[in-house]
Design a protein around this motif. Structure first.
Motif, PDB file in Angstrom:
ATOM      1  N   ARG A 161       0.817  -1.211   0.000  1.00 50.35           N
ATOM      2  CA  ARG A 161       0.000   0.000   0.000  1.00 50.35           C
ATOM      3  C   ARG A 161       0.849   1.259   0.000  1.00 50.35           C
ATOM      4  N   THR A 162       2.161   1.114  -0.028  1.00 45.61           N
ATOM      5  CA  THR A 162       3.029   2.275  -0.051  1.00 45.61           C
ATOM      6  C   THR A 162       2.926   2.949  -1.411  1.00 45.61           C
ATOM      7  N   VAL A 197       3.042  10.306  -3.107  1.00 45.04           N
ATOM      8  CA  VAL A 197       1.979  11.278  -3.328  1.00 45.04           C
ATOM      9  C   VAL A 197       2.604  12.630  -3.597  1.00 45.04           C
ATOM     10  N   THR A 253       2.795   7.731   1.717  1.00 45.96           N
ATOM     11  CA  THR A 253       1.882   7.177   2.716  1.00 45.96           C
ATOM     12  C   THR A 253       2.097   5.672   2.823  1.00 45.96           C
ATOM     13  N   LEU A 264      -2.076   4.874   9.416  1.00 50.98           N
ATOM     14  CA  LEU A 264      -1.597   5.490   8.190  1.00 50.98           C
ATOM     15  C   LEU A 264      -0.458   6.442   8.560  1.00 50.98           C
ATOM     16  N   ARG A 305      -5.874  12.417  -0.272  1.00 45.96           N
ATOM     17  CA  ARG A 305      -5.651  11.741  -1.549  1.00 45.96           C
ATOM     18  C   ARG A 305      -5.589  10.232  -1.352  1.00 45.96           C
ATOM     19  N   TRP A 306      -4.968   9.801  -0.250  1.00 40.28           N
ATOM     20  CA  TRP A 306      -4.938   8.373   0.057  1.00 40.28           C
ATOM     21  C   TRP A 306      -6.357   7.863   0.311  1.00 40.28           C
ATOM     22  N   ASN A 330      -8.529   4.678  -1.117  1.00 41.52           N
ATOM     23  CA  ASN A 330      -8.011   3.773  -0.085  1.00 41.52           C
ATOM     24  C   ASN A 330      -8.279   2.312  -0.429  1.00 41.52           C
TER      25      ASN A 330
END
Length: 410
Positions: A10-11, A14, A30, A80, A143-144, A148
């Motif tokens: 999930r890295t 951004v 993130t 997060l 943004r994440w 998500n």
């Protein structure tokens, strides 16, 4: 695939170029992790807490890690993390820390919701964000969230600070999103006055009430020698914990739906760990009102940055007519005025608290909001949520714990 493995995927970088007030050259990253990965970050995490734009002692390592061990139960939170661009030796500085928890439903309704984690002894959910990088971190968070990997369509902020520098930036990024405010109330707070504690209290209460405070103390002194004390010796902390747990359990919190720590093994362990750990780090202020050397009221404060959260109080109800809890609260105000470096106090009190609102002159806004991820599903759900909530009347499947449901219904 476990959460730790999933988190590794999930890295994502951004770029903050399109957001207001963010330098285009800055890139943040993130990463969603589980609790097992936090211990390796403790030093950077604490450094972030010490530099946060809004202090939140409940999300500091020495408070949050015991909560994970004793209070998280089956639905453990995730975290997060927002990192800044690499610096020396390629290390990424930690700029943002968001404890989050996935809820399969929102008030019993079928929409996945991501909430800022709030357990029963957490009174603020403002994330830890470095004071010099607030726009970058808040922009990266949103943004994440908009894409998500948990497929959550709504964010539940829980009890977030709704004033100050964090809120100013947070509002910029939530402006225009579909949202519903659930709770919005002023919580009693205090800013020490230049002319001292006695003058501070005198401005808030009538002369009659001020005389009543003195009469209570005088009547109590007729039963024996009274004194106020603060624990300075580490050897006394364990006795304080034992006294607090016993006195709280004997009172109204020990019966019915009361929340005495000693009623459950895990909450007693949590209280013991944060008290001893906080004291060792200089982050706990432990006060007591004593009668002939015996504690009849105890006060547990949490220190953070340049302020203090008044966490818990317990008093021996055998002396209830002398209001030992009120007397100790007045002593707490005096101590706050006399302690160098304390610029504010958060009462952690519920709305319209009869004692805190009476003797604390300032307020900080606390707001709980449901906010869409800007998807069609999220926007539609929150647009009709008030009607759905009204028509449902009661929420048998309400995932919100009882200690938060009361605030939500205000």
């Amino acid at each position: 695939m476990g959460i730790a493995d999933a988190a590794a995927n999930r890295t994502a970088p951004v770029t903050a170029a399109s957001e207001p007030r963010v330098k285009a050259s800055r890139v943040v990253t993130t990463r969603l992790v589980d609790g097992s990965e936090l211990t390796a970050l403790v030093d950077n995490w604490q450094a972030l807490a010490d530099s946060a734009v809004t202090a939140n002692v409940f999300y500091e390592p020495w408070m949050l890690l015991p909560a994970l061990r004793h209070l998280s139960r089956s639905n453990a939170p995730m975290f997060l993390l927002v990192f800044g661009p690499p610096v020396r030796k390629g290390a990424e500085p930690l700029w943002g820390f968001f404890p989050v928890q996935l809820q399969p439903k929102c008030f019993g309704l079928p929409v996945k919701t991501l909430s800022l984690w709030q357990h029963e002894y957490c009174f603020l959910t403002t994330p830890l964000i470095h004071r010099e990088h607030v726009p970058e971190v808040v922009g990266a968070f949103w943004r994440w969230f908009e894409s998500n990997p948990l497929s959550a369509r709504v964010l539940d902020s829980n009890h977030l600070s709704a004033d100050g520098p964090f809120h100013h930036v947070w509002s910029d990024y939530t402006l225009g999103r579909t949202s519903v405010i659930l709770v919005d109330y002023p919580r009693a707070s205090l800013v020490p006055a230049a002319d001292g504690a006695e003058a501070y209290v005198a401005r808030l209460v009538t002369r009659k009430h001020h005389d009543e405070f003195r009469r209570l103390e005088r009547r109590l002194s007729e039963l024996g020698t009274i004194s106020y004390s603060r624990i300075d010796d580490p050897a006394e902390v364990e006795r304080f914990v034992t006294d607090f747990l016993e006195i709280e359990l004997r009172g109204w919190k020990g019966i019915g739906d009361g929340g005495a720590f000693a009623r459950r093994e895990e909450t007693a362990a949590f209280f013991r760990e944060i008290t001893t750990g906080g004291f060792a780090r200089g982050r706990s202020m432990l006060l007591s009102l004593n009668l002939d050397g015996r504690r009849i009221a105890l006060k547990h404060n949490l220190l953070a940055a340049d302020g203090m959260f008044t966490f818990k109080i317990a008093f021996d109800e055998a002396f209830a007519k002398h209001s030992p809890g009120l007397l100790l609260e007045l002593e707490n105000i005096r101590r706050a005025h006399d302690t160098p470096g304390i610029k504010w106090l958060d009462s952690c009190a519920t709305p319209r608290h009869p004692m805190a609102n009476r003797i604390w002159g300032e307020r900080r806004m606390i707001r709980r909001t449901l906010i869409s991820d800007s998807s069609t599903r999220g926007d539609l759900f929150l647009s009709v949520f008030p009607l759905l909530r009204w028509s449902k009347h009661s929420f048998a499947e309400n995932h919100i714990p009882a200690y938060l449901q009361k605030l939500t219904s205000i």
